[in-house]
Design a protein around this motif. Structure first.
Motif, mmCIF file in Angstrom:
data_model
loop_
_atom_site.group_PDB
_atom_site.id
_atom_site.type_symbol
_atom_site.label_atom_id
_atom_site.label_comp_id
_atom_site.label_asym_id
_atom_site.label_seq_id
_atom_site.Cartn_x
_atom_site.Cartn_y
_atom_site.Cartn_z
ATOM 1 N N GLU A 392 -7.265 6.301 -10.873
ATOM 2 C CA GLU A 392 -7.177 7.536 -9.903
ATOM 3 C C GLU A 392 -6.898 6.031 -9.619
ATOM 4 O O GLU A 392 -7.072 4.649 -10.377
ATOM 5 C CB GLU A 392 -9.116 7.060 -10.125
ATOM 6 N N PRO A 393 -6.418 5.535 -8.481
ATOM 7 C CA PRO A 393 -6.406 4.903 -7.660
ATOM 8 C C PRO A 393 -6.944 3.709 -7.176
ATOM 9 O O PRO A 393 -8.322 3.826 -7.169
ATOM 10 C CB PRO A 393 -5.115 5.021 -6.222
ATOM 11 N N SER A 394 -6.956 1.926 -7.577
ATOM 12 C CA SER A 394 -7.641 1.214 -7.723
ATOM 13 C C SER A 394 -8.271 1.007 -5.975
ATOM 14 O O SER A 394 -7.668 1.440 -5.302
ATOM 15 C CB SER A 394 -7.482 -0.337 -8.361
ATOM 16 N N ASN A 429 13.783 6.281 -2.781
ATOM 17 C CA ASN A 429 12.719 5.256 -1.100
ATOM 18 C C ASN A 429 10.937 5.086 -2.639
ATOM 19 O O ASN A 429 10.857 5.998 -3.270
ATOM 20 C CB ASN A 429 12.501 5.741 -0.278
ATOM 21 N N VAL A 430 11.156 3.907 -2.567
ATOM 22 C CA VAL A 430 9.864 3.970 -2.903
ATOM 23 C C VAL A 430 8.622 3.660 -1.399
ATOM 24 O O VAL A 430 8.774 2.346 -1.233
ATOM 25 C CB VAL A 430 9.429 2.313 -3.681
ATOM 26 N N LYS A 431 7.651 4.771 -1.432
ATOM 27 C CA LYS A 431 6.511 4.678 -0.370
ATOM 28 C C LYS A 431 5.581 4.299 -0.968
ATOM 29 O O LYS A 431 4.466 5.162 -2.027
ATOM 30 C CB LYS A 431 6.625 5.685 0.177
ATOM 31 N N ALA A 432 3.708 3.906 -0.313
ATOM 32 C CA ALA A 432 2.673 3.954 -0.784
ATOM 33 C C ALA A 432 2.330 5.332 0.127
ATOM 34 O O ALA A 432 2.058 5.338 1.268
ATOM 35 C CB ALA A 432 2.481 2.842 -0.163
ATOM 36 N N ASP A 433 1.155 5.778 -0.366
ATOM 37 C CA ASP A 433 0.645 6.715 0.344
ATOM 38 C C ASP A 433 -1.148 6.665 0.101
ATOM 39 O O ASP A 433 -1.193 5.169 -0.067
ATOM 40 C CB ASP A 433 0.541 8.538 -0.732
ATOM 41 N N LYS A 434 -1.553 7.394 1.202
ATOM 42 C CA LYS A 434 -2.499 7.021 1.935
ATOM 43 C C LYS A 434 -4.129 6.079 1.051
ATOM 44 O O LYS A 434 -5.352 5.951 0.746
ATOM 45 C CB LYS A 434 -3.089 7.418 3.230
ATOM 46 N N GLY A 436 -4.126 5.564 -1.818
ATOM 47 C CA GLY A 436 -3.283 4.557 -2.895
ATOM 48 C C GLY A 436 -2.638 4.576 -3.926
ATOM 49 O O GLY A 436 -2.040 3.842 -5.250
ATOM 50 N N SER A 437 -1.882 6.086 -3.687
ATOM 51 C CA SER A 437 -0.822 6.539 -5.250
ATOM 52 C C SER A 437 0.413 5.543 -4.226
ATOM 53 O O SER A 437 1.065 6.149 -3.205
ATOM 54 C CB SER A 437 -0.706 7.252 -5.291
ATOM 55 N N LEU A 438 1.966 5.959 -5.693
ATOM 56 C CA LEU A 438 2.330 5.003 -5.130
ATOM 57 C C LEU A 438 3.606 6.658 -5.173
ATOM 58 O O LEU A 438 4.021 7.325 -5.874
ATOM 59 C CB LEU A 438 3.328 4.317 -6.243
ATOM 60 N N LEU A 439 4.846 6.591 -4.033
ATOM 61 C CA LEU A 439 6.115 7.872 -3.766
ATOM 62 C C LEU A 439 6.755 7.427 -4.353
ATOM 63 O O LEU A 439 7.744 6.344 -3.326
ATOM 64 C CB LEU A 439 5.541 8.804 -2.742
ATOM 65 N N TRP A 449 2.749 8.417 -8.471
ATOM 66 C CA TRP A 449 2.348 7.916 -9.111
ATOM 67 C C TRP A 449 1.329 7.060 -8.856
ATOM 68 O O TRP A 449 0.948 6.463 -7.994
ATOM 69 C CB TRP A 449 3.950 6.439 -9.516
ATOM 70 N N ILE A 450 0.536 6.818 -9.653
ATOM 71 C CA ILE A 450 -1.056 6.654 -10.311
ATOM 72 C C ILE A 450 -0.408 4.329 -11.048
ATOM 73 O O ILE A 450 -0.412 4.668 -12.186
ATOM 74 C CB ILE A 450 -1.588 6.877 -10.688
#
Length: 639
Positions: A392-394, A429-434, A436-439, A449-450
């Motif tokens: 789980e995202p921190s 492209n590397v983005k942040a999801d709302k 807390g995971s990485l897209l 990604w977590i």
């Protein structure tokens, strides 16, 4: 050699071995006990292959599985020749395993190494007689660098295939004529290199005194009894009847294609072999160099060959003297994938369990995920992963990932020729999801990604990993995909990103079109009015700007049209490319005259002020467009 539409060549090839799952040893032992019935396994495999071949339009496939030093199962599916209704025979039918050929090249290198004829840590120039690799960096390139695909070469694409056998170049001549630029120090990052493997094959030639194809026949094929295998092109007459045809699927039917001729890089991908012969090769490596009847490597050498010696980070998979490491369901495997334009293959070994798997498809539709799905299904059924708690995202995940965000480009690219521009289509492209995971998004695929640890992320609902690296100042410079250890991604600066360069194309294209056509020209006329003076000077100025703009538009249309068939550049620089590259040069000459007319327009007051501003913007667009062409090696003849 890996292909998909060219740079999807360099990316189909490239996103190889997308395995899935993670398991405990106890689960493995329990599952391995079930893997004892060839009839049950064949029924299971039949279901997978039937579905894959129907859905993906694959004419034929061949499979071999080895276990405990024996051929556990080999089987052909579909047709080796659709027109003749000739079924695939795992024993006889020869497929093109593509880059799996490299494993034979590395085996040959290790044979000469154990004989003391090669040193894996010595400058390769010591073994090259007719040409030398430039000493661009203080660090010399070694055979270990070639084996790990980390010599620092740019990609080589043009001329790697020919259409007629008489056009095939000798290995040494091709390599001497196509020496790639060294774009990074050796041993730093992997950047998959067909040229590097071919260079190793040439070293085998020079040290052994035998042509590469003959060396492999004498020292690998014959000892192992691989009588349905050859690196020769075309296939020798005595084997030609058994060579599978390669297919494309067009308009509801399979269309046969000509035999693919790999030019100057035979050690990297020209093997033709049957599934049963590949089984013999797998057994030899699983038994540390001992084949069914003869030994091809000493046990110590084979053990070393299967041992990792390069990785971007200890936490992710790396390279084992030419084999790629792939962790799946808690097991360590080594293997290699392979693609030609028509054939798509996969070979995987689990050394500690004496298990090997090989599959090859003879149709374009076999590219992509089919072979990996087949292998994953086998692993999940017979070697299932242990269930692990989901990450789980921190709470502070979004804050920590800010410095990771951005655009990254694959490092397996051409730097010195017009092919460089392909990098615009090969970025992640590397983005942040709302949450807390990485897209990450690449080639239309988005993955989640977590955070797992410091700069390392675990694939959501999967086993892959994403690892970032930073320089001494803490600035993120690279990202690595765990399941793709054969290349790295470099972080792009703002002026290198596709968004910036596509903006330039859009902006300059707009101004060029404003000279030439409606509705852009109509918009300009509406804004600036129609009160133009048409003396000789002003007419010449407009003809100069119009011709310049037209040449640039023609170049763009021609270039896009040529690159829509990226396979064509593999056979050499297309004649059409040589023609369209003239257009920017002519436009540049007219750009000089346009500058002179721009000055005159302001001095003599041609047209009204709005039109003079418009003309100035046309000239500035030309300057910007010339910079764009220069940056991407499109100004002049760079090939």
């Amino acid at each position: 050699m890996k292909h998909k539409k060219y740079y999807m060549f360099i990316i189909c090839l490239v996103l190889l071995f997308n395995f899935g799952g993670v398991s405990a040893q106890s689960d493995f032992s329990q599952s391995w006990g079930k893997f004892t019935d060839p009839i049950e396994f064949e029924a299971f495999l039949d279901g997978i292959m039937t579905t894959h071949m129907r859905v993906n339009h694959i004419a034929g496939a061949t499979v071999s599985v080895v276990k405990n030093g024996e051929l556990f199962l080999s089987k052909g599916y579909g047709y080796a020749d659709v027109l003749k209704k000739k079924p695939v025979s795992a024993e006889k039918s020869m497929f093109r395993p593509g880059s799996i050929s490299k494993l034979f090249t590395w085996t040959a290198v290790m044979q000469l190494f154990e004989q003391g004829k090669l040193d894996l840590d010595t400058d390769i120039n010591k073994y090259l007689k007719d040409f030398k690799i430039p000493e661009t960096y203080p660090e010399a390139i070694t055979l270990k660098d070639l084996m790990s695909h980390s010599p620092g070469f740019e990609e080589v694409i043009t001329g790697m295939s020919v259409r007629k056998a008489e056009d095939l170049e000798p290995l040494g001549k091709f390599l001497a004529d196509h020496i790639p630029e060294r774009v990074m120090p050796p041993g730093r990052f992997t950047a998959y290199s067909n040229y590097g493997t071919a260079l190793a094959g040439y070293i085998v030639e020079t040290v052994s005194g035998l042509p590469f194809e003959e060396y492999v026949e004498e020292h690998i094929f014959k000892p192992l009894g691989m009588n349905q295998s050859t690196f020769r092109q075309p296939v020798p007459t005595n084997l030609a009847e058994d060579m599978s045809v390669g297919y494309k699927y067009e308009k509801g039917r399979f269309v046969s294609q000509e035999f693919e001729l790999i030019n100057g890089m035979a050690p990297a991908g020209s093997l033709s072999a049957s599934a049963d012969d590949m089984a013999k090769f797998m057994i030899a490596h699983l038994y540390l160099g001992q084949g069914v009847n003869n030994r091809i490597l000493q046990e110590e050498t084979a053990r070393e060959m299967h041992t990792r010696f390069f990785a971007h980070d200890p936490r992710i998979d790396g390279n084992a003297h030419g084999f790629w490491e792939y962790s799946i369901n808690g097991l360590s495997t080594i293997g290699h994938g392979g693609d030609t334009l028509l054939f798509h293959s996969l070979l995987v070994l689990i050394p500690e369990e004496d298990f090997g798997f090989f599959v090859s498809y003879n149709s374009v539709g076999g590219g992509g995920s089919s072979r990996f799905q087949c292998f994953n299904a086998i692993m999940d059924r017979y070697f299932p992963a242990e269930s692990v708690p989901a990450l789980e995202p921190s709470k502070d995940a979004r804050k920590k990932m800010r410095r990771l965000l951005g655009t990254y480009s694959i490092n397996r690219i051409v730097h010195s020729s017009y092919e460089k521009i392909a990098v615009l289509m090969m970025t992640m492209n590397v983005k942040a999801d709302k949450d807390g995971s990485l897209l990450t998004s690449m080639e239309g695929e988005t993955r989640r990604w977590i955070e797992k640890g410091d700069l390392i992320y675990q694939e959501y609902d999967g086993q892959d990993q994403l690892l970032f690296s930073a320089d001494k100042d803490g600035t993120i410079t690279n990202v690595f995909i765990g399941r793709a250890p054969y290349f790295a991604f470099d972080r792009m600066r703002w002026h290198e990103t596709p968004g910036f360069h596509f903006f330039i194309l859009g902006l300059t294209g707009f101004f060029f079109l404003s000279v030439l056509c409606w509705p852009v020209g109509a918009l300009r006329r509406k804004i600036c009015g129609l009160n133009f003076e048409f003396d000789k000077g002003s007419k010449a100025a407009r003809w100069s700007a119009g011709t310049m703009s037209g040449l640039n538009i023609l170049f763009l249309l021609g270039f896009v049209s040529i690159m829509s068939d990226p396979y064509s550049i593999m056979y050499g620089v297309p004649t059409a490319m040589k023609v369209v590259l003239i257009f920017p040069l002519l436009a540049a000459v007219l750009g000089i005259t346009s500058f002179a007319f721009m000055v005159l327009a302001w001095i003599k007051g041609y047209w009204n002020r709005c039109s003079r501003i418009h003309f100035t913007l046309i000239f500035l667009a030309e300057v910007l467009f010339l910079w764009f062409l220069y940056y991407w090696k499109l100004l002049g003849y760079h090939f």
